[in-house]
Design an enzyme around this catalytic site. Structure first.
Site, PDB file in Angstrom:
ATOM      1  CB  SER A 139       3.296 100.445   3.166  1.00 47.17           C
ATOM      2  OG  SER A 139       4.192 101.498   3.434  1.00 47.17           O
ATOM      3  CG  ASP A 140       3.674  98.416   9.628  1.00 48.25           C
ATOM      4  OD1 ASP A 140       4.039  99.486  10.151  1.00 48.25           O
ATOM      5  OD2 ASP A 140       3.318  97.438  10.299  1.00 48.25           O
TER       6      ASP A 140
END
Ligand SMILES: *[C@@H]1O[C@H](CO)[C@@H](O)[C@H](O)[C@H]1NC(C)=O
Ligand SMILES: *[C@@H]1O[C@H](CO)[C@@H](O)[C@H](O)[C@H]1NC(C)=O
Ligand SMILES: *[C@@H]1O[C@H](CO)[C@@H](O)[C@H](O)[C@H]1NC(C)=O
Ligand SMILES: *[C@@H]1O[C@H](CO)[C@@H](O)[C@H](O)[C@H]1NC(C)=O
Ligand SMILES: *[C@@H]1O[C@H](CO)[C@@H](O)[C@H](O)[C@H]1NC(C)=O
Length: 754
Positions: free
Chosen positions: A285-286
């Site tokens: 995920s960012d």
């Protein structure tokens, strides 16, 4: 359940001993295989990864799920920092790269991606990625960098205000896809046995991410409302290529929501990458996207729920398991993907003898390649009466004006590390001319005052030639920060006008920045002879500018994004629609759909030579082979008719390869300088078709042509991929009938029939 890794630096409490332990290799000694089955080289990588997962306790597993992975001391598995950055050179935006923890103090700062893209040269893109990889391996061997990198950024440059548009390869999905292919292949290296790679590249940010912070909106909470049509033929193509063809080993899901669901929780879109595109790698995920899903997007009612839908975390994973929100098998699957990538990278094994080292960083060869990328990417936007190049022998005194003209650090753009030996424009020009005068004109790029104009006027009056360096800086456009205006910042325009009114000859305007600028005033002002766009040229910008000014290099780059007029800012940045809609006065976006006026269009770029094209050979018609699938054959007709036009669905085409054709073009250079430039071939349908692109790029190639001669170039076109578009249902279709292909002023007709 998808598998993913959480970028969770902020929560993990400081940086991991990324590098310190990087050289601890549990499988390096000959007897390790008997001690640990995951070290057994006679097993497949998948079996080794499974063996490692099976040895871990739940707490040990949870400690592996952050970008700052804890390692498993009792098995000799070292801690690992997953987060390193390499967008256009090694950068320390992530904790995996550290310029102060060892002998490597700097790395080559290649130009920002939007500038290299303008070269339209695939071998250049691959060479740059390869050089960055070499430096990464050199720095890794010194314990100062990881093996897993979160680049390239392959989102579409949809809106000119986007602060990170500079990091991308522009607005065209086919160009972004082509760039991703070269970057990932150049960076990861050739696939070895069982998908072994030398480094890991990451396709980011999946998907429809292209807004930072604009008016009241933020990337963290933005709900991108995207039609199935735009998703299919604008937002997804680079990701499909990056995964399916380039075989990247990592995919990063974006912060934003797509149609109401956080991207990291879009199980459908994430699973598609594995099921349809054959993705084998890890998903990250960012940073902090998971906590944001709960805390900021309020999509879920608890952190445990956020984890349950995206599966990752450190803080809450255990309680999510205890509350039955996720199963341990879900974690196992994520770990299996992570360990598989580590094993493919050889992290646990004995290092190869042919290791690169600190001497492979900041080499003369890399500096020359960086210079080559700037030369090839530079875009000449205006050159009245062939004002440039100027003869060096006729110039005694040059005035260099502008707040960035003598600032080595204004040149790198987002994700720049520590450059090896940056050269400013002033320094570069000083190497060519006996007398140079510098005047900042403005205190900084924001240019809020005219206080320093006087100095600039004096410098300009005295000089034979005046070069004004204007444009943007990271103070104007960057991560987490979009522009609101397309005009030059502050009083920069006044500065240019003021200087232009006192110079002996028309001046040369050099523009910096990733995002387009509305410089209509300069385009139309005869006191401004030439405009040269240099993006963010990185550490060699100052070396290359005089080469172009004085004709040592003949520019031939082309814009990879539309330069819109300021009036475009009346459109909300949040409107994700690509297609124009006249019923609501919406002009559409990018050259494929935008119906309004431009300052400079996609693909625009001049040269010191005049080139002309002639089509040597091209097919007049191609026939679409039908699917051999019986229920498609029995469908009558085999194509779809809509609005009086006929389309064939790409999925119904029996063989897309059978449709591939070549176009041979002769390129003539009518100038008196040799030059290389980008040849762009566009296609449009004969009649305008609602919802279809006005035109689209179907092929490109950079070509070198000697003065007064001609070169032949062959472009290979894949109609399924490049001449198709999505219908409103999000299915790719090819329009049957007449298409027109154009290169420069030349065109030819192509009939597509069944
Ligand atoms: C980089 O290394 C230095 C020296 O070892 C250390 O003090 C610093 O904390 C490191 N920076 C990061 C972000 O890890
Ligand atoms: C493309 O880039 C490569 C690498 O810099 C270079 O060798 C080649 O000459 C370039 N092609 C053209 C046509 O300029
Ligand atoms: C998310 O919400 C938390 C809690 O309200 C806040 O502290 C944080 O700054 C927000 N983060 C972002 C990126 O908006
Ligand atoms: C450009 O921006 C950087 C910060 O991102 C700043 O340090 C530098 O001084 C700026 N340069 C100018 C000329 O404003
Ligand atoms: C310059 O002016 C703009 C708008 O008036 C303002 O937002 C910005 O903070 C100012 N910058 C500086 C460095 O004073």
């Amino acid at each position: 359940m998808l598998s993913a890794l959480l970028c969770l630096l902020a929560l993990a409490g400081g940086a991991a001993p990324a590098a310190a332990a990087a050289n601890a290799r549990p499988c390096a000694s000959p007897d390790s295989a008997s001690a640990y089955p995951f070290c057994d080289a006679s097993l497949s990588i998948l079996a080794r990864a499974r063996a490692l997962v099976s040895l871990l306790t739940l707490d040990e597993k949870i400690a592996q799920l952050s970008n700052t992975a804890g390692g498993v001391p009792r098995l000799g598995v070292p801690p690992y920092q997953w987060w390193s950055e390499s967008l256009h050179g090694l950068a320390d935006n992530g904790p995996g790269v550290n310029f102060s923890s060892g002998p490597v103090r700097a790395a080559t700062a290649f130009p920002q991606v939007i500038l290299s893209t303008a070269a339209f040269n695939r071998s250049l893109w691959r060479a740059v990625a390869g050089a960055v990889a070499t430096e990464a391996l050199g720095m890794h061997s010194a314990g100062q960098a990881g093996l897993t990198y979160w680049a390239p950024n392959i989102n579409i440059f949809r809106d000119p205000r986007w602060g990170r548009g500079q990091e991308t390869s522009g607005e065209d999905p086919a160009v972004a896809a082509a760039y991703s292919l070269e970057y990932v292949k150049g960076f990861q290296g050739e696939f070895g046995e069982e998908g072994r790679i030398r480094l890991s590249a990451c396709c980011k940010h999946y998907t429809a991410y292209d807004m930072e912070k604009w008016e009241g909106f933020s990337r963290y909470t933005f709900n991108a409302k995207v039609t199935a049509q735009d998703l299919e033929d604008t937002y997804q193509p680079p990701f499909k290529t990056c995964i399916q063809e380039a075989r990247a080993s990592c995919l990063m899901c974006a912060y934003n929501q797509v149609n109401g669901v956080p991207m990291c929780a879009r199980k459908d879109l994430l699973q598609k990458t594995r099921d349809e595109w054959g993705f084998k790698g890890y998903i990250t995920s960012d940073c902090d996207a998971v906590a944001i899903i709960h805390e900021n997007q309020t999509y879920t009612t608890s952190d445990e729920d956020s984890i349950a839908i995206v599966l990752r975390a450190v803080r809450h994973t255990k309680s999510a398991i205890e509350k039955g929100k996720i199963q341990e098998q879900d974690i196992d699957r994520a770990l299996f993907n992570l360990f598989s990538v580590q094993l493919r990278l050889g992290i646990f094994d004995k290092p190869k003898d042919t290791q690169l080292g600190p001497n492979n960083v900041c080499t003369a060869e890399h500096r020359e390649l960086a210079a080559e990328a700037v030369r090839q990417g530079a875009v000449l936007l205006k050159n009245d009466n062939a004002f440039l190049p100027v003869k060096r022998s006729e110039v005694r005194h040059v005035a260099v004006v502008g707040p960035s003209a003598n600032d080595a650090y204004a040149m790198g753009g987002d994700y720049t590390g520590v450059p090896c030996n940056p050269t400013t424009f002033l320094k570069g020009i000083q190497a060519y001319v006996a007398q140079t005068t510098f005047a900042a004109g403005c205190k900084d790029v924001s240019c809020n005052s005219t206080d320093l104009f006087g100095e600039a006027i004096e410098a300009a009056k005295a000089a034979d030639i005046v070069v004004v360096v204007a444009g943007l800086n990271l103070t104007e456009e960057r991560e987490d920060f979009d522009r609101v205006s397309l005009l030059l910042p502050g009083k920069q325009m006044n500065l240019i006008h003021t200087v232009a009114s006192v110079t002996k000859k028309p001046l040369v305007l050099v523009l910096l920045g990733g995002g387009p600028v509305d410089v209509s005033f300069a385009k139309h002002d005869p006191r401004i002879a030439s405009i040269l766009w240099l993006g963010y040229p990185g550490e060699v910008g100052g070396q290359v500018l005089p080469e172009i000014l004085f004709g040592k290099y003949n520019p031939g780059g082309r814009l990879a994004m539309t330069w819109y007029p300021e009036s475009f800012t009346a459109i909300p940045m949040t409107d994700m629609n690509m297609r124009a809609d006249s019923s609501r006065g919406y002009p559409g976006r990018t050259y494929r759909f935008y119906t309004g006026d431009v300052v400079y269009g996609f693909g625009y770029g001049l040269s010191y030579s005049r080139y002309s094209y002639s089509i040597l050979s091209a097919p007049k018609k191609i026939s679409v082979p039908h699917s051999s699938v019986p229920d498609i054959i029995s469908r009558k007709p085999a194509y779809i008719s809509r609005d009086g036009l006929d389309f064939v669905k790409i999925e119904d085409v029996a063989s897309c390869e059978a449709l591939v054709f070549s176009v041979h073009i002769a390129v003539s250079n009518h100038g008196d300088m040799d030059g290389s430039h980008a040849v762009l071939l566009f296609a449009r349908s004969k009649s305008s078709v609602p919802g279809f692109p006005i035109k689209q790029l179907v092929g490109f190639e950079r070509v070198h042509t000697a003065a007064g001669s001609a070169t032949n170039v062959e472009l290979t076109i894949d109609p399924c991929k490049h001449m198709s578009a999505a219908n409103p249902e999000g299915q790719r279709v090819l329009l049957l009938g007449a298409h027109v292909l154009t290169v420069g002023d030349e065109e030819f007709k192509l009939l597509i029939e069944t």
